[in-house]
Each structure stands twice: as structure tokens, then as C-alpha cells.
Design an enzyme around this catalytic site. Structure first.
Site, mmCIF file in Angstrom:
data_model
loop_
_atom_site.group_PDB
_atom_site.id
_atom_site.type_symbol
_atom_site.label_atom_id
_atom_site.label_comp_id
_atom_site.label_asym_id
_atom_site.label_seq_id
_atom_site.Cartn_x
_atom_site.Cartn_y
_atom_site.Cartn_z
ATOM 1 N N GLY A 199 42.405 43.065 48.233
ATOM 2 C CA GLY A 199 42.656 42.067 47.193
ATOM 3 C C GLY A 199 42.021 42.411 45.862
ATOM 4 O O GLY A 199 42.011 43.572 45.420
ATOM 5 N N SER A 200 41.470 41.382 45.212
ATOM 6 C CA SER A 200 40.987 41.520 43.839
ATOM 7 C C SER A 200 39.795 42.445 43.687
ATOM 8 O O SER A 200 39.430 42.797 42.560
ATOM 9 C CB SER A 200 40.644 40.145 43.264
ATOM 10 O OG SER A 200 41.817 39.353 43.153
ATOM 11 N N THR A 201 39.155 42.845 44.802
ATOM 12 C CA THR A 201 38.076 43.823 44.669
ATOM 13 C C THR A 201 38.604 45.150 44.120
ATOM 14 O O THR A 201 37.838 45.951 43.574
ATOM 15 C CB THR A 201 37.394 44.070 46.024
ATOM 16 O OG1 THR A 201 38.360 44.495 46.984
ATOM 17 C CG2 THR A 201 36.713 42.796 46.521
ATOM 18 N N LYS A 261 40.676 45.328 41.616
ATOM 19 C CA LYS A 261 40.906 45.226 40.175
ATOM 20 C C LYS A 261 39.893 46.044 39.388
ATOM 21 O O LYS A 261 40.189 46.546 38.291
ATOM 22 C CB LYS A 261 40.847 43.763 39.751
ATOM 23 C CG LYS A 261 42.027 42.932 40.255
ATOM 24 C CD LYS A 261 41.878 41.467 39.869
ATOM 25 C CE LYS A 261 43.049 40.645 40.400
ATOM 26 N NZ LYS A 261 42.897 39.200 40.139
#
Length: 617
Positions: free
Chosen positions: A323-325, A327
Site C-alpha cells: 500500500g501507501s508505504t 509512496k
């Protein structure tokens, strides 16, 4: 008259003549022959007995006098065949310790009872024996029946020596004992999934016990002993081959930090009603794994509640969509392109957008924000616009360089490599979801390795579950040191007042990291009410020492996100870890500095004391 007298004389003379010899009868002849044969047999038997006696005396003289050495060897061999037996001497399995020498797996001496089923079956004390070893009598009878015709079966394995002595003292027919070792795990469930366990025969079958089984096992020896007519050992003769104990294994984990991490992870999983959780802490400078905890767990000393689910070391074997890790890594691709800096503005208004029919939106309309702010707020719209601008190829390249899709190579059994798809044709939505961590997978340990690049001046250090001695293994440069420091500044803002991970902050220390909240994939696509919460962080920011990744799987309630479920675990674990590592809090450094300055400037001491008290206040 004269004539009569002459006749009488003649008759008397005739009567005095010897009688004529009569011819012998057949019966008399047979009797005479039998007497002669009987005499011959007697002398023959007597001769045979004397000969045998002479041979026996000669053989004894030969063995005892003329051929002393050969005779002794022969008799010794015959005696050995009847009384001397060989047995295996079990080897001591090596000890597994943490980096400070605290034992995590040790072997203690135990006794196993065995029996000769053919001899025990005739015993009248089977009921007494069953009660002594703690099994139903009917079960022991069934076992004897199953082993009928064999000469060996175990009655009870791994008894403590005192209990075994009490049973052996009862002298049950056909019952004997042998010495063994039993594995014991002092830290129990705290390190169970990492250390693993052995089977009843002392062979590693899970975790590091399996991975280093040959190294730990050692080599058994052999000995001779004398047994009595009952088959029991009465005296050891000597050791033919001494056992070689296994080698000790020193792990990289710190048991103090392991206890702390396990406690905080267990509290988070149970409080959130989550299905499971994992946490891993890595030394940013050496790549050594300092702690690795999972929940739920099992107790290797009592395996009644052991299941395949709680045996897994999820931090290494289970891969999730990060997921957003991811980004943060997408931001690295943007900064390396030269088209962006951390201060470049991105217009995220009106807070949502549509790409190839897929709606992408932020919780709020952040308007025009910097790249740093995009990461700080975890803006989907902002990161999507960056990905559309630079393309998916640079992002894929960065992910690959950071080890996504590559196994950590720790040697742990069942280690997962994650997934980084390398397709020739990409759908438009796949190019975008790649930028914010969907469509790929990574284990918590892989994620910790990736974030270790930022903590180690842009170098990815090989991971190790064993304590390193001597020179470190050479690392792999992934990004420049300047870029790594720039990213650390962005990660620090995420744990600040306006970031998504305020609960990850640590009093007295500047820390940084990135949250991730991933919807779980089900049979009908991504679920709306099932999530995986992640947080990957570095501490302290000014001089990174550790990298910690926390994953909370399927938390219930409203606090299911990375900032609410995973970040607090990072904060509490990091606070204890930095204390154990002796990292001085920043506020304490200021107090000490001001106090030292004040004391040096004051000659009488009053002003210095006041300055120190003011700084402490």
C-alpha cells in the site's frame, strides 16, 4: 555164587566210569556268544570315555597352557556374544542464544523407557507398569499386541531422570531405559516462530532449528556395556567413539527488545480484535534483525495448541500488498527524474480524479501542496499525478532496486520473495496502482530492508538472523546519500503534528516513517471493511539506528488504518529499543548541555545550579 559176585563187581566198575560228553544245545551256544559280545561292548565304551576324557583334558591344556592367548581370545569372544552389547551415546544439541548470550533453546538430559514386548507380554504386572508410566492398562495391552513378534518398543519418552529411576527400581520384566536429550525453550512463545522446534527424536523441523539442523545436531557416539540375563545394563565397559556435541548458534536478536516487541504487538492485536500481527526491527547499520515477533503464537514447550496458522513466522513467510508505504519509493523515482524536488507543488484539487474509469480520491481536498506534503498526507491524487507524469518504468526500477520481489536471503525456511510483476503490457490502472503499492506484495522483512536504505545513507545492507562478527558484509548502493537524507526529512514530517502517523512519535526523539492502509483482496475483489494496517519507520532521524515495520492484519472497529493501528506499536517499541541501545533523548541532551554551560560559567555554583534547574524545567 562166584559168577554172581563177578557180575556185581563188573556193574560197580561200570558205574564209576565218567559219563560220556553230551553235545551242547543251541540255547547254550547263544548264551555263550552274548557273554562274549557284552564283554567287548564294555571295553569299547570304557575306551571311548577314556578317549573323550583325554581329548577334553588335552583341549583344556591347549587353551590354558599351550595356547594361552588364542584360548583367552576364544573364550572372551564367546562371553562377549552373550553379555556384551553396543549402544549409541546421544550427542548434545548445540545451544541457541540471543546476541547477548541469553539461551533461547537448550537441551536437558532425560530418560526414555523401552521394553522387549516378547518378555513383557508374559508379565503379571502389566497393570502396575501402566499405572507407573501413566497410561491406561488397556492401551498398553493394545500396544503389546501391535508389537508382538518384535523385540523393542518405547513405553514412555522423555521422562525426567528421577521419575525414570522410580519406575526402573520396581524391576518390571523386560523394561529398560536409555538416555536422551529434550529440547527446552526458555523464552517459550516469545521466540517460538523464529527459533522453531525439534521433533521427539531431536531433529529440527521448523524455524532456525530446521535451517541449522546439521550445524546444531552434532554426531552421536558408541559405547560397550554388559547386560545381565534379564537384558538390563549392569556395567559400562568403555566408549568406542565419543559423541561430538553440536555447535552453538548465536542469533542477532536482542531478547530484551524481543520481549518488548512481542508484548506491544500482542496488546495491539488483541485490542483491535485483529486476526494477526507482525513486527520486525532491523539494525540500520549492520542489517542484523534485532527483534521479530508475531501474534498469535504457540508454546514450543507444550504444543497442545499448536496449529499450522500460529506456527508461521509471518514476518518472513507472509507477503502483503504494502500500500501507501510504497509512496515513499515512488517519490524517490520522482526526485531521481530531475523533474521534481520535495518542494515542487502538486495541485490535488478538487480532491479526486478519474483515470481510465477508475476513481481516485483523497479524504480531503488538500489543494496545491508540495511533494513532501503529498507523502505527509498520503495523498492518492498527488501520487497519481506524479506517476502519470514520470511513467511506471522509473517506479518499477526503483522498486526493483529496493529489493521488492527479491527474497531477503536470510536462509529461513519458507522465506517469501514477494511479487513485483514484470509485464510487457501494462494496463493503465496497473501503472497507477503500482505507484501506491497495489498489485505487488512484500513481506514485513522485505519492507524493513527497503526502508533501511534511507537509514543507511542509501546503501541496502544484507539482512542477517545471526549475530555478525568481524567485518560487515558489503552492501549495495541503491540511491545517493544526499537523496536518502532528503527522504528522511520527508518521513519525519509524516510523524509530526500534521502527518498521518502522529501516534508513531517518540518523546525525546525525532523519528520518521510512512503509513499504509490496504484493503484486503477477497473472492469478489477488494473488500470495503477488511484492511491491513502497516507502518514502516526509522529512528532516530538525525542518526538512524533502527528500522521497524509493523503489520496489523484485519483489525476490527474504526481504528483499522496504519496511523491508528500500526503506528502506535512502532512508537512504543522504538521508545524501548532506543533506550536499550543507549541512544540519549534529544531533550536530555539539551538539558545536559545547558547545565554544563551554566556550571562552567558560575564560579560560586549558585548561578550554575539555577541555570540547570531552569533548563530542566
Amino acid at each position: 555164587r562166584k559168577t554172581a559176585m563177578s557180575r556185581e563187581k563188573a556193574m560197580n566198575a561200570k558205574s564209576r566210569k565218567p559219563a560220556a560228553a553230551k553235545k551242547p544245545t543251541r540255547k547254550a551256544a547263544k548264551a555263550a556268544t552274548a557273554a562274549d559280545v557284552g564283554n567287548w561292548r564294555f571295553y569299547f565304551v570304557l575306551l571311548a570315555l577314556c578317549s573323550l576324557l583325554a581329548l577334553l583334558v588335552g583341549r583344556v591344556l591347549s587353551l590354558q597352557v599351550l595356547e594361552t592367548d588364542r584360548g583367552h581370545d576364544f573364550l572372551q569372544q564367546q562371553g562377549d556374544r552373550r553379555a556384551v552389547r553396543h549402544a549409541e551415546i546421544p550427542a548434545y544439541r548445540g545451544v541457541i542464544t540471543d546476541r547477548r548470550g541469553e539461551p533461547l533453546a537448550v537441551s536437558s538430559p532425560v530418560v526414555s523407557l523401552w521394553a522387549d514386548p516378547q518378555r513383557l507380554a508374559d508379565s503379571t504386572r502389566i497393570g502396575e507398569l501402566a499405572a507407573a508410566i501413566g497410561v491406561p492398562e488397556a492401551e498398553l495391552h493394545r500396544k503389546l499386541k501391535a508389537y508382538s513378534g518384535k523385540r523393542f518398543m518405547y513405553l514412555k519418552r522423555k521422562l525426567n531422570p528421577e521419575q525414570a529411576r522410580e519406575i526402573l527400581a520396581a524391576e518390571f520384566k523386560g523394561v529398560s531405559s536409555e538416555r536422551e536429550y529434550q529440547r527446552f525453550y526458555p523464552a517459550a512463545q516469545v521466540t517460538s516462530q523464529l527459533v522453531g522446534f525439534t521433533n521427539i527424536d531431536g531433529k529440527g523441523i521448523a524455524g532456525l532449528e530446521l535451517a541449522y539442523d546439521e550445524y546444531l545436531r552434532g554426531h552421536p557416539g558408541r559405547k560397550q556395556y554388559i547386560q545381565n540375563r534379564l537384558g538390563n545394563s549392569v556395567r559400562d565397559i568403555g566408549v568406542l567413539e565419543p559423541p561430538r556435541p553440536g555447535s552453538d548458534l548465536r542469533l542477532s536478536i536482542d531478547l530484551r527488545l524481543q520481549y518488548l516487541q512481542y508484548r506491544e504487538l500482542k496488546r495491539a492485536v488483541t485490542t483491535a480484535g485483529a486476526a494477526s500481527g507482525s513486527a520486525v526491527t532491523v539494525d540500520a547499520r549492520t542489517g542484523e534483525v534485532l527483534a521479530m515477533a508475531n501474534y498469535p503464537v504457540y508454546n514450543p514447550n507444550s504444543r497442545r495448541d499448536m496449529t499450522s496458522e500460529n506456527q508461521r513466522n509471518r514476518a518472513i513467510t507472509d507477503a502483503y500488498e504494502p500500500g501507501s508505504t510504497m509512496k515513499t519509493l515512488t517519490m524517490v523515482a520522482a526526485l531521481e527524474s530531475g523533474r521534481y524536488s520535495v518542494d515542487t507543488l502538486i495541485d490535488t484539487a478538487p480532491g479526486w480524479m478519474s483515470v481510465a474509469g477508475k476513481g481516485i480520491k483523497d479524504p480531503l481536498n488538500y489543494g496545491e501542496i508540495t511533494v513532501s506534503r503529498v507523502i505527509e498526507k498520503s495523498s492518492q491524487v498527488g501520487i497519481t499525478k506524479i506517476a502519470l507524469d514520470i511513467g511506471h518504468e522509473p517506479i518499477f526500477d526503483v522498486f526493483s532496486r529496493f529489493g521488492i520481489g527479491r527474497p531477503p536471503a536470510t536462509g529461513f525456511p519458507g522465506e517469501a520473495s514477494g511479487l513485483l510483476p514484470n509485464r510487457t503490457r501494462w494496463y493503465a490502472t496497473e501503472k497507477l496502482t503500482l505507484a501506491y503499492g497495489y498489485g505487488i506484495s512484500a513481506t514485513p522483512l522485505q519492507l524493513a530492508r527497503a526502508y533501511g536504505v534511507f537509514a543507511n545513507d542509501g546503501v541496502m545492507q544484507p539482512l542477517s538472523l545471526l549475530a555478525l562478527e568481524g567485518d560487515l558484509l558489503p552492501g549495495e548502493r541503491v540511491i545517493s546519500a544526499e537523496l536518502a537524507h532528503e527522504v528522511l526529512g520527508v518521513l519525519e514530517a509524516v510523524t509530526g503534528e500534521h502527518g498521518t502517523a502522529g501516534k508513531a512519535s517518540v518523546p525525546g526523539h525525532a523519528v520518521g516513517g510512512k503509513t499504509g492502509t490496504v484493503r484486503k483482496l477477497g473472492p469478489e475483489g477488494y473488500s470495503e471493511d477488511r484492511h491491513i494496517a502497516l507502518f514502516a519507520g526509522v529512528a532516530p532521524i538525525d542518526d538512524p539506528r533502527i528500522v521497524t515495520v509493523v503489520v496489523i492484519n484485519d483489525a476490527e472497529g474504526e481504528d483499522f488504518g496504519g496511523g491508528a493501528a500500526a503506528a502506535p506499536v512502532f512508537g512504543r517499541v522504538t521508545e524501548g529499543a532506543l533506550r536499550l541501545l543507549g541512544v540519549t533523548p534529544q531533550e536530555a541532551e539539551v538539558v545536559a548541555s545547558v547545565a554544563a554551560t551554566g556550571l562552567s560559567e558560575a564560579s560560586t555554583g549558585d548561578e550554575g545550579v539555577a541555570a540547570a534547574q531552569g533548563a530542566a524545567g
